[in-house]
Design an enzyme around this catalytic site. Sequence first.
Site, short mmCIF file in Angstrom:
data_model
loop_
_atom_site.label_atom_id
_atom_site.label_comp_id
_atom_site.label_asym_id
_atom_site.label_seq_id
_atom_site.Cartn_x
_atom_site.Cartn_y
_atom_site.Cartn_z
N ARG A 107 0.68 -1.32 0.13
CA ARG A 107 -0.08 0.02 0.06
C ARG A 107 0.97 1.24 0.18
O ARG A 107 1.99 1.20 0.55
CB ARG A 107 -0.74 0.05 1.24
N THR A 386 -9.71 0.75 -9.24
CA THR A 386 -8.76 -0.36 -8.71
C THR A 386 -8.93 -1.41 -9.77
O THR A 386 -9.90 -1.43 -10.78
CB THR A 386 -9.47 -0.55 -7.47
N LEU A 405 -5.03 2.64 -7.99
CA LEU A 405 -4.64 4.34 -8.31
C LEU A 405 -5.59 4.95 -7.41
O LEU A 405 -5.45 6.14 -7.37
CB LEU A 405 -4.50 4.72 -9.49
N ASN A 406 -6.63 4.53 -6.80
CA ASN A 406 -7.78 4.73 -6.16
C ASN A 406 -8.74 5.42 -7.21
O ASN A 406 -9.73 4.71 -7.47
CB ASN A 406 -7.59 6.00 -4.98
N GLU A 425 -4.23 8.33 -3.49
CA GLU A 425 -4.55 7.41 -2.42
C GLU A 425 -4.73 8.25 -0.99
O GLU A 425 -5.28 7.75 0.01
CB GLU A 425 -3.60 6.55 -1.81
N ASP A 428 -7.92 8.21 0.88
CA ASP A 428 -8.50 7.18 1.79
C ASP A 428 -8.32 7.30 3.13
O ASP A 428 -8.56 6.66 4.08
CB ASP A 428 -7.78 5.91 1.08
N SER A 457 -7.83 0.89 3.68
CA SER A 457 -8.32 0.55 2.37
C SER A 457 -9.48 -0.51 2.70
O SER A 457 -10.02 -0.79 3.70
CB SER A 457 -7.16 -0.17 1.61
N SER A 458 -10.19 -0.90 1.42
CA SER A 458 -11.23 -1.83 1.53
C SER A 458 -10.91 -3.04 0.60
O SER A 458 -11.55 -3.91 0.43
CB SER A 458 -12.52 -1.21 0.92
N GLY A 479 -13.88 0.42 -4.17
CA GLY A 479 -13.61 0.80 -2.84
C GLY A 479 -14.54 0.22 -1.71
O GLY A 479 -14.24 -0.85 -1.54
N1 GLY Z 1 -8.38 3.20 -3.11
C1 GLY Z 1 -9.52 2.11 -2.77
C2 GLY Z 1 -9.14 1.22 -1.46
O1 GLY Z 1 -8.01 1.14 -1.30
O2 GLY Z 1 -10.14 0.62 -0.78
#
Ligand code: GLY
Length: 577
Positions: A107, A386, A405-406, A425, A428, A457-458, A479
């Site tokens: 990450r 993503t 890349l978000n 990112e 987030d 993150s998710s 996300g």
């Molecule tokens: N950028 C989306 C996630 O990491 O959940």
Amino acid sequence: MLGLNIALKRSVLVACVSLSALSACGGHIDSPTQDAPTQLSAGAAATGDNFSAQVAQQILAAGGNAVDAAVATAFTLAVTYPEAGNIGGGGFMTIYMNGQPYFLDYREVAPAATSPTFFSQFSTADGKEDPQSSVQGAQAVGVPGTVMGLWTACQRFCKLPWQQLLAPAIALARNGYIPSQDSVDNYSGTIAADQGHPYPINLSEYFGGMKANQTFTQPDLAATLDRISSGGADEFYKGKTADLLVSSMTQDGGKGVISKADLASYKPVWRQPISFTWKGMTLLTAPPPSSGGVALAQLLGMKADLANTAFTGVPVNSVQYIHLSAEMMKRVFADRATYLGDPDFVSVPVAGLLDPDYIAQRAAEVNPTAISPSASVVPGKPKFHTTHFSIVDKWGNAVSNTYTLNGFFGSGVVVRGAGFVLNDEMDDFATVAGQPNALGVVGGDANAVQPGKRPLSSMSPSILLQNGKVAMVIGTPGGSHIFTSLYQVLSDVYDYNMPLADSVKNMRFHHQLPQGTVVYYEPYAPFPSSLVSELATRGYSVANSGFNTDVAAVQIVNGNPIPVSDPRGRGASVVAK
Ligand code: GLY
């Protein structure tokens, strides 16, 4: 009281913070699979697009294992899936190799020059923090982790040479690939938005010339990948690419703060994956700094607890199914906002959150007839991106990889001279406590910006094991919709015996806090009007999420891999003998 209970049951997560500590992280042999007996009839991959699927097939057919194929796939997507495939972002890789589980966290981290109040300097006319500031432009960029992540996974597990794994991506960047009409149409609005943007972006300089059904070449990116091929990850973090990336922070008047020291000190982390028992199987999934694994396990656990009561006789995607699931999702999002963050900075009570008694208690709070009250602010839902791929090799090893890349094309900043897109990112993080980010989710101190910290993150790359053998490899972009989607697919397959392909194309819904009465549908499969009316009768409103998730999964049935790509995306699936 509940919070206290959870806090007392502190996490059992072991974060392995240095590569020299590898033996303690997943804790077993590192040798790849040269002599392992073949367990499956073939290898297989479900990836983000046709180009990367062909590359995965080629690498598996050449004797590469699942990690070899994952590395080659990830570099290929950085070329042919530029809105999300990346070398300028970060991600998570769940690995099952030689019968042992591993999880690599690559990450992005916050640059050293940031702080919890970093984004307060970017205000709108009314003096409030500008939510766009953590979404676009160089100040939105976290220190990228992808190249070091792929390098680190490869150093540990690859059978084939690094250069061989980058060669297909380099060829596609140098000689070009042919983008489809759909993807060019999909890109056009984002790329045209360069002009008059408050935070400088330059997508049109690199992608403005892309035309449907015509060869698109990326010579700067080809040269960058060439340097990474010959110089390894160090070239990206300490060499010419690092110099170009640091220059991009202030290109066109940008206000980014990533320094050479930030890049030189970036490290991925081997962590213990979450291992959760569900229906007699083992779910290996993402630990913090992802919220996804905890959330997915909580959802599946609550549903199992309610299987013989509230869910009895309730058909998939009926109004009652959606209501019960929404009740569970609310509770998951409440825990997410309060407890989850980077475990290297805050104490995350993973064991408490996954304790069967705690999950049973949360399941018992589900109100089968009425919506549990919650705040009802509904922020906008911009386009996210993503990408995920799932791979198995013929030896029965597996990689489940989600990287990002978000946002769609990340921060919109392309490193001039190097040709790759940088992430956004930083959004987030909870840049302001309690204020929803671009995904509409809130967080608090546990997810505040701090130098070197990873944003929550998710992403939930997951592997399901049955009797120690891979049963399914699965993940999706989306996300905060990632773990609610995976919950639905896994439940369809294992609770309702639906074929994987049917489950993946099935209608999906999403519910989160603080938008506590809204149920989102995806543009791919809007709710039928009868369901909308029934939900309204139950007190819900319905909204278009504005984007689709895109599941990529491989199921193993009687030793045969069945890869499935989601019709929502441009993913492709291959089997490699
Ligand atoms: N950028 C989306 C996630 O990491 O959940």
